[in-house]
Design an enzyme around this catalytic site. Structure first.
Site, PDB file in Angstrom:
ATOM      1  N   CYS A   2       0.830  -1.203   0.000  1.00  0.00           N
ATOM      2  CA  CYS A   2       0.000   0.000   0.000  1.00  0.00           C
ATOM      3  C   CYS A   2       0.863   1.252   0.000  1.00  0.00           C
ATOM      4  O   CYS A   2       2.078   1.197   0.023  1.00  0.00           O
ATOM      5  CB  CYS A   2      -0.897   0.018   1.240  1.00  0.00           C
ATOM      6  SG  CYS A   2      -1.766  -1.525   1.539  1.00  0.00           S
ATOM      7  N   ARG A  50      -4.478   1.053  -1.454  1.00  0.00           N
ATOM      8  CA  ARG A  50      -4.239  -0.362  -1.196  1.00  0.00           C
ATOM      9  C   ARG A  50      -4.133  -1.199  -2.468  1.00  0.00           C
ATOM     10  O   ARG A  50      -4.949  -1.059  -3.376  1.00  0.00           O
ATOM     11  CB  ARG A  50      -5.375  -0.932  -0.328  1.00  0.00           C
ATOM     12  CG  ARG A  50      -5.136  -2.386   0.096  1.00  0.00           C
ATOM     13  CD  ARG A  50      -6.288  -2.929   0.903  1.00  0.00           C
ATOM     14  NE  ARG A  50      -6.048  -4.320   1.303  1.00  0.00           N
ATOM     15  CZ  ARG A  50      -6.988  -5.204   1.573  1.00  0.00           C
ATOM     16  NH1 ARG A  50      -8.271  -4.846   1.505  1.00  0.00           N
ATOM     17  NH2 ARG A  50      -6.685  -6.432   1.915  1.00  0.00           N
ATOM     18  N   GLU A  79       3.430  -6.453   4.741  1.00  0.00           N
ATOM     19  CA  GLU A  79       2.967  -7.833   4.812  1.00  0.00           C
ATOM     20  C   GLU A  79       3.640  -8.494   6.009  1.00  0.00           C
ATOM     21  O   GLU A  79       4.858  -8.407   6.170  1.00  0.00           O
ATOM     22  CB  GLU A  79       3.355  -8.578   3.536  1.00  0.00           C
ATOM     23  CG  GLU A  79       2.618  -9.863   3.308  1.00  0.00           C
ATOM     24  CD  GLU A  79       1.205  -9.643   2.796  1.00  0.00           C
ATOM     25  OE1 GLU A  79       0.290 -10.315   3.314  1.00  0.00           O
ATOM     26  OE2 GLU A  79       1.012  -8.813   1.884  1.00  0.00           O
ATOM     27  N   ASP A 102      -3.762  -9.337   7.517  1.00  0.00           N
ATOM     28  CA  ASP A 102      -2.715  -9.041   8.496  1.00  0.00           C
ATOM     29  C   ASP A 102      -2.880  -7.629   9.052  1.00  0.00           C
ATOM     30  O   ASP A 102      -2.362  -7.321  10.134  1.00  0.00           O
ATOM     31  CB  ASP A 102      -1.330  -9.237   7.880  1.00  0.00           C
ATOM     32  CG  ASP A 102      -1.096  -8.392   6.641  1.00  0.00           C
ATOM     33  OD1 ASP A 102      -2.082  -7.984   6.001  1.00  0.00           O
ATOM     34  OD2 ASP A 102       0.073  -8.159   6.285  1.00  0.00           O
ATOM     35  N   GLY A 378      15.467 -12.333  -5.139  1.00  0.00           N
ATOM     36  CA  GLY A 378      16.626 -12.781  -4.368  1.00  0.00           C
ATOM     37  C   GLY A 378      17.482 -11.707  -3.748  1.00  0.00           C
ATOM     38  O   GLY A 378      18.582 -12.004  -3.274  1.00  0.00           O
TER      39      GLY A 378
END
Length: 609
Positions: A2, A50, A79, A102, A378
């Protein structure tokens, strides 16, 4: 993922000033195109945009709750990867939940544990909670600095904050002004920047692992986390097993989503590990992994292997695709596309960045977003597991290993901006200060102490530049990119692993290779580190050189107020490989950096003060 923004002001009724927060919200819309919300109260305005990933209806924001001092409102970007663990603990303490998001877990964690709640979170986040009764704002940022949060203290005693600089400077009390220190950040350190520095005058960024409160008594910040030195008590086999568990657990936790998930796959060790673990985890759910790679037209024709970029990605990507049986998409970019995206990348980042590396990542993320909403990448493995050459050939104390060109950089500053500036001391003081902050044990010898200092330096400087790049380039296309190697548990563990174990077998990232041995084909497992690819097509240099000549021909260019014309003209005929930043920003990328700087000065209407 967001965008968040807000203003606190105790001297006036902000409900009559909603057009300012609406403008800030509009500047963040690309970060969150799916939903948006506003909260207005006499002394607080909060805005949210969002990107819906989990529980579309149950995660709407600003989210309200009832605390000991009265009603609270939360705006949250990020998150949590231990959401279900926290939900169970909170349920045992008597809390009930209306949805699966969450966001609700973050809010109720704050209501249960107050300012200590970030210490319980495993995730990437920046959030703010306004307590209406106590008229207090709480701000927090994740331990590793994956998600951004900028702020400015206002002349009248207020505070304004936002996920990105473009939103912050929409506030009339935060004009885009560049002073001598900001110019030094751009020319002597850029695209890196001093931790906590927002480049614009009077703009700061909350540090990784930092939180604090703003009230009528002012702003009070504290670090709730930093790397901690501890004895390493596990033997080689235990260490390998511990790393294998941490890496796999981090990747699996980050696959939670209600929308399609994929991975970036370069055929290099880090992205291959993530793809292998993700493929197995998704396969257990009956799902197929989507993987994505980026390359450049004719790179095979012009590529020359070197110390920092020893091999091309293509053959290793194909090896992994065959090995995993995944569904792969390769994005191939043209040099003209990359050169044409430099301005857009600077606007996405709000600052001049890593030139074509930023621009190509922006274009790549746009392509990935057509197929998935969440991707795993990564980044951060090299900073944590010691993947860079400078971990084995340490630079002199007081020197940034990725930017050893202070004298050359200084030569670009116009005389009026260079006057009174000790450039070498400006850079060295920041490096010394960061090295001094590295936590060490009394029994650490010089080599062990230096290893800790290098990891601390890399995580707080170089890694932050890469995280900035990944967040802004991906969120510009509303793509959420997660970085499993940036799990704080991995960083904390590796901080205490001795260098000889980290470089197991005398190879860079040898410990990570040993941990990943069950997951990868041998040729990928043993591949020497090769970084994110850049275009080596001579057309790219021709294109950016032509653009810089146009800037030099324009006497109204704001770049020429900051940078010496003669230095830019000399850059256009330079053919040696003097690096500007890292190993890969050489002459074409340095030209592109100045193009981005020129565009940024114009587009943001920056005032030099």
């Amino acid at each position: 993922m967001c965008g968040i923004a807000g203003e606190i002001d105790y001297t006036r009724d902000l409900r009559t000033q909603a057009e300012v927060i609406e403008a800030m919200q509009a500047a963040l819309r690309r970060r969150g195109p799916d939903q948006e919300g506003l909260y207005r109260s006499p002394h607080a305005l909060l805005a949210h945009t969002r990107l819906c990933v989990v529980d579309r209806e149950g995660g709407r924001q600003p989210m309200g709750g009832e605390g000991p001092a009265g009603p609270c409102r939360l705006v949250y970007n990020g998150e949590l990867y231990n959401t279900e663990d926290l939900r169970r603990e909170l349920t045992d303490r008597g809390w009930t939940f209306q949805g699966r998001s969450d966001t609700e877990v973050v809010l109720k964690s704050y209501l249960e544990w107050g300012e200590a709640c970030p210490e319980r979170f495993n995730g990437i986040f920046a959030f703010a909670v306004w307590e209406e009764g106590g008229e207090t704002l709480f701000l927090a940022r994740d331990r590793m600095g994956v998600k951004p949060l900028f702020f400015s203290l206002l002349p009248g005693g207020g505070l304004v904050f936002a996920s990105e600089l473009k939103a912050l400077v929409r506030h009339p009390a935060v004009p885009p002004e560049l002073d001598r220190e900001g110019a030094a950040e751009l020319l002597l350190l850029g695209p890196g920047r001093t931790p906590g520095c927002g480049v614009f005058r009077n703009v700061r960024e909350l540090l990784p692992g930092q939180c604090g409160t703003f009230s009528r008594r002012g702003l009070h910040l504290r670090r709730y986390w930093s790397l901690r030195a501890e004895p390493h008590t596990e033997d080689e086999a235990q260490t390998v097993a511990h790393v294998r568990f941490l890496v796999e657990d981090a990747i699996r936790r980050q696959l939670v989503s209600d929308v399609p998930v994929g991975t970036f796959l370069s055929g290099e060790l880090d992205s291959s590990i993530i793809s292998a673990v993700a493929s197995r985890a998704l396969g257990e759910r009956g799902e197929e992994l989507r993987t994505f790679s980026v390359d450049y037209r004719d790179n095979g024709r012009y590529f020359t292997a070197g110390h920092f970029q020893p091999s091309q990605d293509g053959p290793y990507i194909q090896t992994m695709v065959d090995f995993l049986g995944c569904r792969h998409t390769a994005a191939v970019l043209d040099p003209a596309q990359v050169a044409g995206a430099l301005d857009e990348a600077a606007q996405a980042r709000d600052l001049p960045g890593m030139a074509d590396i930023d621009a190509s990542l922006l274009l790549f993320c746009r392509r990935v977003r057509r197929d998935v909403t969440v991707a795993l990448s990564g980044e951060c493995a090299d900073e944590i597991f010691g993947g860079y050459p400078w971990f084995r050939d340490p630079p002199a104390v007081g020197e940034f290993p990725w930017a050893r060109s202070t004298a050359w950089r200084t030569s670009f500053l116009s005389p009026e901006w260079a006057e009174g500036l000790d450039a070498e001391e400006f850079v060295r003081a920041r490096c010394r200060s960061s090295l001094a902050q590295a936590d060490c044990l009394p029994e650490d010898g010089p080599a062990r102490r230096r290893a800790r200092q290098l990891m601390h330096l890399n995580m707080n400087w170089f890694m932050q530049t890469l995280l900035d790049r990944k967040d802004r380039m991906s969120m510009w296309s509303a793509l959420e990119v997660r970085v499993p190697f940036c799990d704080w548990r991995i960083a904390q563990y590796l901080y205490n692993v001795p260098p000889e174990l980290r470089d197991l077998g005398g190879q860079e990232k040898g410990l990570l290779r040993a941990a990943a041995a069950p997951w990868l084909p041998r040729e990928v497992l043993e591949r020497k580190k090769s970084p994110y690819p850049k275009t080596v097509h001579p057309l790219y240099l021709e294109l950016v050189s032509g653009q810089l000549r146009k800037v030099l021909a324009d006497n109204t260019s704001p770049l020429l107020d900051l940078v010496r014309r003669e230095a830019l003209e000399a850059l256009l005929v330079r053919r040696d490989a003097q690096p500007w930043y890292g190993q890969l920003m050489t002459t074409p990328q340095t030209i592109a950096y100045f193009l981005q700087l020129d565009h940024w000065l114009r587009a943001y209407q920056v005032r030099l003060v």
